[in-house]
Design a protein around this motif. Structure first.
Motif, PDB file in Angstrom:
ATOM      1  N   THR A  13       0.567  -1.375  -0.235  1.00 16.84           N
ATOM      2  CA  THR A  13       0.261   0.000  -0.041  1.00 16.84           C
ATOM      3  C   THR A  13       0.935   1.282   0.728  1.00 16.84           C
ATOM      4  O   THR A  13      -0.086   2.324  -0.482  1.00 16.84           O
ATOM      5  CB  THR A  13      -1.329   0.037   0.941  1.00 16.84           C
ATOM      6  OG1 THR A  13      -2.126  -1.128   0.856  1.00 16.84           O
ATOM      7  CG2 THR A  13      -1.579   1.494   1.483  1.00 16.84           C
ATOM      8  N   HIS A  16       2.547   1.676  -3.456  1.00 16.77           N
ATOM      9  CA  HIS A  16       1.868   1.971  -4.687  1.00 16.77           C
ATOM     10  C   HIS A  16       1.066   3.686  -4.491  1.00 16.77           C
ATOM     11  O   HIS A  16       0.980   3.967  -4.996  1.00 16.77           O
ATOM     12  CB  HIS A  16      -0.177   0.864  -3.938  1.00 16.77           C
ATOM     13  CG  HIS A  16      -1.212   1.389  -5.318  1.00 16.77           C
ATOM     14  ND1 HIS A  16      -2.298   2.699  -4.525  1.00 16.77           N
ATOM     15  CD2 HIS A  16      -1.409   0.423  -6.577  1.00 16.77           C
ATOM     16  CE1 HIS A  16      -2.460   2.163  -5.351  1.00 16.77           C
ATOM     17  NE2 HIS A  16      -2.362   2.063  -6.802  1.00 16.77           N
ATOM     18  N   GLU A  17       1.152   4.123  -2.769  1.00 17.28           N
ATOM     19  CA  GLU A  17       0.980   5.524  -3.099  1.00 17.28           C
ATOM     20  C   GLU A  17       1.985   5.735  -3.560  1.00 17.28           C
ATOM     21  O   GLU A  17       1.767   7.670  -4.339  1.00 17.28           O
ATOM     22  CB  GLU A  17       0.353   5.950  -1.871  1.00 17.28           C
ATOM     23  CG  GLU A  17      -0.539   5.322  -0.836  1.00 17.28           C
ATOM     24  CD  GLU A  17      -0.282   5.283   1.137  1.00 17.28           C
ATOM     25  OE1 GLU A  17       0.518   5.587   0.892  1.00 17.28           O
ATOM     26  OE2 GLU A  17      -1.624   4.805   1.345  1.00 17.28           O
ATOM     27  N   CYS A  41      -4.953  -1.245  -6.485  1.00 23.57           N
ATOM     28  CA  CYS A  41      -4.774  -1.649  -5.536  1.00 23.57           C
ATOM     29  C   CYS A  41      -5.519  -2.453  -4.902  1.00 23.57           C
ATOM     30  O   CYS A  41      -7.312  -2.073  -5.855  1.00 23.57           O
ATOM     31  CB  CYS A  41      -4.289  -0.310  -3.675  1.00 23.57           C
ATOM     32  SG  CYS A  41      -3.693  -1.296  -2.751  1.00 23.57           S
TER      33      CYS A  41
END
Length: 115
Positions: A13, A16-17, A41
């Protein structure tokens, strides 16, 4: 959910950000070029939904990696220093590492999940 998987999903996560921000930065700095591919995501943090969504996420990641490979080949010929591209490529590599770790845990825990 397996503890290792939960920890890796947290890392995925975060990666991904970072990828999402670097993708946006690249697109802003290069408005005339195609935007890097989207990598979604997981929608639901539950393990069952993750196992269903994961193949699509991996497919999108492969598309993004191929896009970046094409850009890197064209950049080598021009030797252009581009901070936005370097940031984007670095974030994609980190996202790929996280995704590979998630795939590994999904694979080794697959037999336990099917029980």
């Amino acid at each position: 959910m397996d503890v290792r998987l939960a920890q890796l999903l947290g890392s995925f996560t975060v990666a991904h950000e970072q990828y999402t921000l670097a993708r946006l930065e690249y697109a802003v700095h290069h408005p005339a070029k195609p935007a890097p591919p989207l990598v979604t995501c997981f929608a639901d943090p539950g393990e069952g939904a993750l196992r269903l969504d994961w193949p699509q996420i991996e497919s999108q990641l492969e598309t993004a990696l191929a896009f970046t490979d094409r850009l890197e080949r064209s950049r080598r010929r021009r030797r252009v220093a581009d901070r936005a591209f370097r940031s984007f490529a670095r974030s994609l590599r980190e996202l790929d590492r996280s995704a590979r770790a998630v795939r590994w845990v999904l694979t080794i825990t697959e037999s336990n999940y099917d029980l």
